[in-house]
Design a protein around this motif. Sequence first.
Motif, PDB file in Angstrom:
ATOM      1  N   ILE A   1       0.835  -1.152   0.007  1.00 23.88           N
ATOM      2  CA  ILE A   1       0.040   0.019  -0.010  1.00 23.88           C
ATOM      3  C   ILE A   1       0.715   1.210  -0.002  1.00 23.88           C
ATOM      4  N   TRP A   2       0.486   2.045  -0.764  1.00 24.47           N
ATOM      5  CA  TRP A   2       1.265   3.477  -0.970  1.00 24.47           C
ATOM      6  C   TRP A   2       0.612   4.635  -0.533  1.00 24.47           C
ATOM      7  N   ALA A   3       1.212   5.374   0.282  1.00 27.55           N
ATOM      8  CA  ALA A   3       0.730   6.643   0.564  1.00 27.55           C
ATOM      9  C   ALA A   3       1.464   7.801  -0.212  1.00 27.55           C
ATOM     10  N   VAL A   4       0.652   8.312  -1.025  1.00 27.43           N
ATOM     11  CA  VAL A   4       1.662   9.381  -1.960  1.00 27.43           C
ATOM     12  C   VAL A   4       1.059  10.510  -1.821  1.00 27.43           C
ATOM     13  N   TYR A   5       1.707  11.641  -1.392  1.00 26.74           N
ATOM     14  CA  TYR A   5       1.493  12.926  -1.002  1.00 26.74           C
ATOM     15  C   TYR A   5       2.338  13.874  -1.315  1.00 26.74           C
ATOM     16  N   PRO A   6       2.210  15.185  -1.716  1.00 24.89           N
ATOM     17  CA  PRO A   6       3.220  16.192  -2.204  1.00 24.89           C
ATOM     18  C   PRO A   6       4.189  16.444  -0.726  1.00 24.89           C
ATOM     19  N   GLN A   7       5.445  16.476  -1.336  1.00 24.42           N
ATOM     20  CA  GLN A   7       6.365  16.846  -0.221  1.00 24.42           C
ATOM     21  C   GLN A   7       6.378  18.337   0.167  1.00 24.42           C
ATOM     22  N   ARG A   8       6.078  18.550   1.436  1.00 21.74           N
ATOM     23  CA  ARG A   8       5.937  19.944   2.301  1.00 21.74           C
ATOM     24  C   ARG A   8       6.874  19.795   3.322  1.00 21.74           C
ATOM     25  N   GLN A   9       7.234  21.207   3.658  1.00 17.28           N
ATOM     26  CA  GLN A   9       7.941  21.113   5.040  1.00 17.28           C
ATOM     27  C   GLN A   9       7.081  20.756   6.115  1.00 17.28           C
ATOM     28  N   TYR A  10       5.759  21.057   6.206  1.00 16.20           N
ATOM     29  CA  TYR A  10       4.786  20.710   7.083  1.00 16.20           C
ATOM     30  C   TYR A  10       3.315  20.129   6.372  1.00 16.20           C
ATOM     31  N   PRO A  11       3.452  18.746   6.285  1.00 19.42           N
ATOM     32  CA  PRO A  11       2.240  18.115   5.539  1.00 19.42           C
ATOM     33  C   PRO A  11       1.011  18.513   6.406  1.00 19.42           C
ATOM     34  N   SER A  12      -0.193  18.465   5.843  1.00 26.31           N
ATOM     35  CA  SER A  12      -1.404  18.762   6.569  1.00 26.31           C
ATOM     36  C   SER A  12      -1.635  17.880   7.678  1.00 26.31           C
ATOM     37  N   PRO A  13      -2.457  18.212   8.778  1.00 20.21           N
ATOM     38  CA  PRO A  13      -2.655  17.335   9.670  1.00 20.21           C
ATOM     39  C   PRO A  13      -3.431  15.958   9.321  1.00 20.21           C
ATOM     40  N   LYS A  14      -4.288  16.065   8.495  1.00 17.52           N
ATOM     41  CA  LYS A  14      -5.237  14.929   7.914  1.00 17.52           C
ATOM     42  C   LYS A  14      -4.018  13.918   7.235  1.00 17.52           C
ATOM     43  N   VAL A  15      -3.191  14.278   6.575  1.00 19.27           N
ATOM     44  CA  VAL A  15      -2.102  13.496   6.146  1.00 19.27           C
ATOM     45  C   VAL A  15      -1.373  12.737   6.953  1.00 19.27           C
ATOM     46  N   THR A  16      -0.987  13.487   8.009  1.00 24.71           N
ATOM     47  CA  THR A  16       0.093  13.176   9.092  1.00 24.71           C
ATOM     48  C   THR A  16      -0.662  11.982   9.874  1.00 24.71           C
ATOM     49  N   ARG A  17      -1.962  12.306  10.045  1.00 28.30           N
ATOM     50  CA  ARG A  17      -2.854  11.164  10.905  1.00 28.30           C
ATOM     51  C   ARG A  17      -3.097  10.128  10.131  1.00 28.30           C
ATOM     52  N   LEU A  18      -3.248  10.285   8.740  1.00 26.58           N
ATOM     53  CA  LEU A  18      -3.728   8.939   7.988  1.00 26.58           C
ATOM     54  C   LEU A  18      -2.197   7.843   7.986  1.00 26.58           C
ATOM     55  N   VAL A  19      -1.017   8.625   7.524  1.00 26.11           N
ATOM     56  CA  VAL A  19      -0.111   8.049   7.435  1.00 26.11           C
ATOM     57  C   VAL A  19       0.310   7.277   8.913  1.00 26.11           C
ATOM     58  N   GLU A  20       0.452   8.072   9.925  1.00 27.48           N
ATOM     59  CA  GLU A  20       0.683   7.305  11.430  1.00 27.48           C
ATOM     60  C   GLU A  20      -0.582   6.260  11.668  1.00 27.48           C
ATOM     61  N   PHE A  21      -1.753   6.717  11.158  1.00 29.26           N
ATOM     62  CA  PHE A  21      -2.664   5.466  11.406  1.00 29.26           C
ATOM     63  C   PHE A  21      -2.298   3.945  10.566  1.00 29.26           C
ATOM     64  N   LEU A  22      -1.759   3.897   9.229  1.00 29.88           N
ATOM     65  CA  LEU A  22      -1.523   3.274   8.471  1.00 29.88           C
ATOM     66  C   LEU A  22       0.035   2.480   9.136  1.00 29.88           C
ATOM     67  N   ARG A  23       0.738   3.312   9.618  1.00 28.16           N
ATOM     68  CA  ARG A  23       1.923   2.320  10.136  1.00 28.16           C
ATOM     69  C   ARG A  23       1.697   1.859  11.406  1.00 28.16           C
TER      70      ARG A  23
END
Length: 89
Positions: free
Chosen positions: A56-78
């Motif tokens: 499963i791939w989580a692909v999102y734009p590389q930014r200095q500060y990703p959105s909280p939603k993206v951060t929470r989703l990636v943490e959940f998947l991990r």
Amino acid sequence: MHPKGSISCNNGNALLDATLKGMGLAQLPDYYVQPYLESGELITVLDKYREPEDGIWAVYPQRQYPSPKVTRLVEFLRQEIPKSHISCK
């Protein structure tokens, strides 16, 4: 191996339906077919040609500060996906 046939589709549910109706073979993820394998409605064939697990791939734009939603989703998947299936890059 490059199979040819009369059906080409990018929808797993449609491929599963066609397979259950006897229209041919399909290569689908386990979560589509597991209940049908357990009930005997489907069987596996050509197991030696099975593709390795793709993951499963989580692909999102590389930014200095990703959105909280993206951060929470990636943490959940991990946390929820077994460690053997995670490769962080």
